[in-house]
Motif scaffolding. Sequence first.
Motif, PDB file in Angstrom:
ATOM      1  N   ARG A  52      23.533 -21.467  15.384  1.00 56.43           N
ATOM      2  CA  ARG A  52      24.144 -20.173  15.037  1.00 56.43           C
ATOM      3  C   ARG A  52      25.135 -19.669  16.074  1.00 56.43           C
ATOM      4  N   TYR A  53      24.827 -19.929  17.353  1.00 57.51           N
ATOM      5  CA  TYR A  53      25.678 -19.364  18.402  1.00 57.51           C
ATOM      6  C   TYR A  53      26.468 -20.428  19.158  1.00 57.51           C
ATOM      7  N   TYR A  54      26.516 -21.631  18.603  1.00 53.59           N
ATOM      8  CA  TYR A  54      27.173 -22.759  19.274  1.00 53.59           C
ATOM      9  C   TYR A  54      28.656 -22.472  19.530  1.00 53.59           C
ATOM     10  N   ASP A  55      29.388 -22.168  18.471  1.00 54.12           N
ATOM     11  CA  ASP A  55      30.831 -21.951  18.641  1.00 54.12           C
ATOM     12  C   ASP A  55      31.100 -20.695  19.483  1.00 54.12           C
ATOM     13  N   HIS A  56      30.176 -19.742  19.395  1.00 57.85           N
ATOM     14  CA  HIS A  56      30.335 -18.488  20.132  1.00 57.85           C
ATOM     15  C   HIS A  56      30.184 -18.722  21.648  1.00 57.85           C
ATOM     16  N   LEU A  57      29.227 -19.614  22.004  1.00 60.21           N
ATOM     17  CA  LEU A  57      28.889 -19.765  23.424  1.00 60.21           C
ATOM     18  C   LEU A  57      29.561 -20.932  24.135  1.00 60.21           C
ATOM     19  N   PHE A  58      29.750 -22.035  23.411  1.00 59.83           N
ATOM     20  CA  PHE A  58      30.201 -23.239  24.119  1.00 59.83           C
ATOM     21  C   PHE A  58      31.696 -23.446  23.969  1.00 59.83           C
ATOM     22  N   GLU A  59      32.339 -23.420  25.083  1.00 57.18           N
ATOM     23  CA  GLU A  59      33.803 -23.518  25.035  1.00 57.18           C
ATOM     24  C   GLU A  59      34.287 -24.674  25.904  1.00 57.18           C
ATOM     25  N   PHE A  60      33.640 -25.857  25.682  1.00 57.62           N
ATOM     26  CA  PHE A  60      34.018 -27.015  26.495  1.00 57.62           C
ATOM     27  C   PHE A  60      35.055 -27.877  25.771  1.00 57.62           C
ATOM     28  N   ARG A  61      35.607 -27.375  24.694  1.00 58.26           N
ATOM     29  CA  ARG A  61      36.436 -28.228  23.844  1.00 58.26           C
ATOM     30  C   ARG A  61      37.636 -28.821  24.581  1.00 58.26           C
ATOM     31  N   ARG A  62      38.227 -28.037  25.488  1.00 57.36           N
ATOM     32  CA  ARG A  62      39.456 -28.496  26.131  1.00 57.36           C
ATOM     33  C   ARG A  62      39.233 -29.823  26.867  1.00 57.36           C
ATOM     34  N   GLN A  63      38.087 -29.923  27.584  1.00 58.83           N
ATOM     35  CA  GLN A  63      37.813 -31.155  28.337  1.00 58.83           C
ATOM     36  C   GLN A  63      37.628 -32.338  27.385  1.00 58.83           C
ATOM     37  N   PHE A  64      36.966 -32.089  26.252  1.00 60.01           N
ATOM     38  CA  PHE A  64      36.762 -33.185  25.294  1.00 60.01           C
ATOM     39  C   PHE A  64      38.088 -33.570  24.643  1.00 60.01           C
ATOM     40  N   ASP A  65      38.940 -32.570  24.393  1.00 58.57           N
ATOM     41  CA  ASP A  65      40.264 -32.876  23.829  1.00 58.57           C
ATOM     42  C   ASP A  65      41.025 -33.796  24.781  1.00 58.57           C
ATOM     43  N   THR A  66      40.939 -33.498  26.082  1.00 55.98           N
ATOM     44  CA  THR A  66      41.638 -34.300  27.087  1.00 55.98           C
ATOM     45  C   THR A  66      41.083 -35.721  27.100  1.00 55.98           C
ATOM     46  N   ALA A  67      39.754 -35.840  27.092  1.00 59.94           N
ATOM     47  CA  ALA A  67      39.123 -37.172  27.126  1.00 59.94           C
ATOM     48  C   ALA A  67      39.517 -37.979  25.896  1.00 59.94           C
ATOM     49  N   ARG A  68      39.529 -37.296  24.749  1.00 59.30           N
ATOM     50  CA  ARG A  68      39.817 -37.984  23.480  1.00 59.30           C
ATOM     51  C   ARG A  68      41.184 -38.656  23.486  1.00 59.30           C
ATOM     52  N   GLU A  69      42.148 -38.042  24.195  1.00 58.10           N
ATOM     53  CA  GLU A  69      43.493 -38.651  24.240  1.00 58.10           C
ATOM     54  C   GLU A  69      43.409 -40.074  24.785  1.00 58.10           C
ATOM     55  N   SER A  70      42.567 -40.278  25.822  1.00 61.93           N
ATOM     56  CA  SER A  70      42.428 -41.630  26.399  1.00 61.93           C
ATOM     57  C   SER A  70      41.479 -42.489  25.576  1.00 61.93           C
ATOM     58  N   VAL A  71      40.385 -41.882  25.097  1.00 65.46           N
ATOM     59  CA  VAL A  71      39.307 -42.685  24.514  1.00 65.46           C
ATOM     60  C   VAL A  71      39.646 -43.124  23.086  1.00 65.46           C
ATOM     61  N   ILE A  72      40.092 -42.196  22.252  1.00 62.78           N
ATOM     62  CA  ILE A  72      40.403 -42.627  20.875  1.00 62.78           C
ATOM     63  C   ILE A  72      41.901 -42.607  20.564  1.00 62.78           C
ATOM     64  N   GLY A  73      42.677 -41.985  21.459  1.00 59.35           N
ATOM     65  CA  GLY A  73      44.130 -41.909  21.227  1.00 59.35           C
ATOM     66  C   GLY A  73      44.745 -43.249  20.840  1.00 59.35           C
ATOM     67  N   PRO A  74      44.452 -44.327  21.583  1.00 60.41           N
ATOM     68  CA  PRO A  74      45.108 -45.608  21.280  1.00 60.41           C
ATOM     69  C   PRO A  74      44.726 -46.194  19.916  1.00 60.41           C
ATOM     70  N   VAL A  75      43.543 -45.866  19.377  1.00 61.95           N
ATOM     71  CA  VAL A  75      43.162 -46.477  18.090  1.00 61.95           C
ATOM     72  C   VAL A  75      43.422 -45.536  16.903  1.00 61.95           C
ATOM     73  N   LEU A  76      43.695 -44.260  17.209  1.00 61.27           N
ATOM     74  CA  LEU A  76      43.819 -43.262  16.135  1.00 61.27           C
ATOM     75  C   LEU A  76      44.890 -43.586  15.082  1.00 61.27           C
ATOM     76  N   PRO A  77      46.045 -44.154  15.497  1.00 61.73           N
ATOM     77  CA  PRO A  77      47.074 -44.432  14.482  1.00 61.73           C
ATOM     78  C   PRO A  77      46.591 -45.347  13.352  1.00 61.73           C
ATOM     79  N   GLU A  78      45.557 -46.189  13.595  1.00 59.46           N
ATOM     80  CA  GLU A  78      45.086 -47.092  12.527  1.00 59.46           C
ATOM     81  C   GLU A  78      43.922 -46.501  11.729  1.00 59.46           C
TER      82      GLU A  78
END
Length: 255
Positions: free
Chosen positions: A11-37
């Motif tokens: 219920r309060y997950y989106d309200h309380l946890f704001e770590f998205r920016r770090q995961f967005d940054t990681a995702r660029e390296s981790v899945i970025g290269p395979v995302l186009p396929e």
Amino acid sequence: MASDTYRWLARYYDHLFEFRRQFDTARESVIGPVLPEVKAACDLCCGTGTLALELAAQGIEMYAVDLSPDMCKIARKKVRGTGLPVHVIQADMRAFVLPKQVDLVTCEFDALNHVPHKRDLGRVLRSVAKALRPGGHFAFDVNNRRAFERVWANTWFLEKDPVAMIMHGGHRRGSDRAWSDVEWFIRSGDKWSRHREHIEEVCWSAAEIRSALAVAGFDQVKAWDAAPFFEDALTPAGNRTFWRARLRPGAKARA
Ligand SMILES: C[S@@+](CC[C@H](N)C(=O)[O-])C[C@H]1O[C@@H](n2cnc3c(N)ncnc32)[C@H](O)[C@@H]1O
């Protein structure tokens, strides 16, 4: 995890946890290269569906899987009205089945650590392998034992009206298990209610993860320490690792 944990957290997950920016940054390296396929993907342990919606907005057909009915309910509510192709499925990560094979499975925010037993890693990987087309990728991040030792065995306090949350963490030194007793104080008008939740995680060494991936048919295994992506006090080097592995093109799904 019992399916009724992650109730108040949901219920309060989106309200309380704001770590998205770090995961967005990681995702660029981790899945970025395979995302186009990637045309179809699954976010395993999707929580409130934020990543599934984000990937769907990029034109990817998404499946969003989570065991918690409350998380699924919130994810469905967020999907409704967007017109985006996100199918929310309530299922256990150790035994989920998708209607079709996908090109990518993601599993973020140490969700994989939530299985009840260390041996469940193999079950999750077999289910992921069945969900992927040969040559598809699995990307996930895990808490390592160092995180249990350095971060979990503390008490944390978070407050953002109308909720206050105290997490009493624990870890038995030398073991691969940690837990958190979460206490909630929720304000409704001038009344407060109090609730409790208990969360447990298990962890694996890098060698255990590599070996389980190989057994489940994955190759091209890559790992990234999370510290450079996160740049925060909670994530020094060694605490969290991001992984990406490819399902071998010739790999046969094992029952
Ligand atoms: C830390 S949250 C991460 C949620 C989301 N991936 C994110 O990045 O915000 C862990 C999630 O794993 C889910 N979960 C825990 N055990 C599960 C299981 N056995 N099968 C499927 N989902 C599970 C919880 O309900 C919760 O939504």
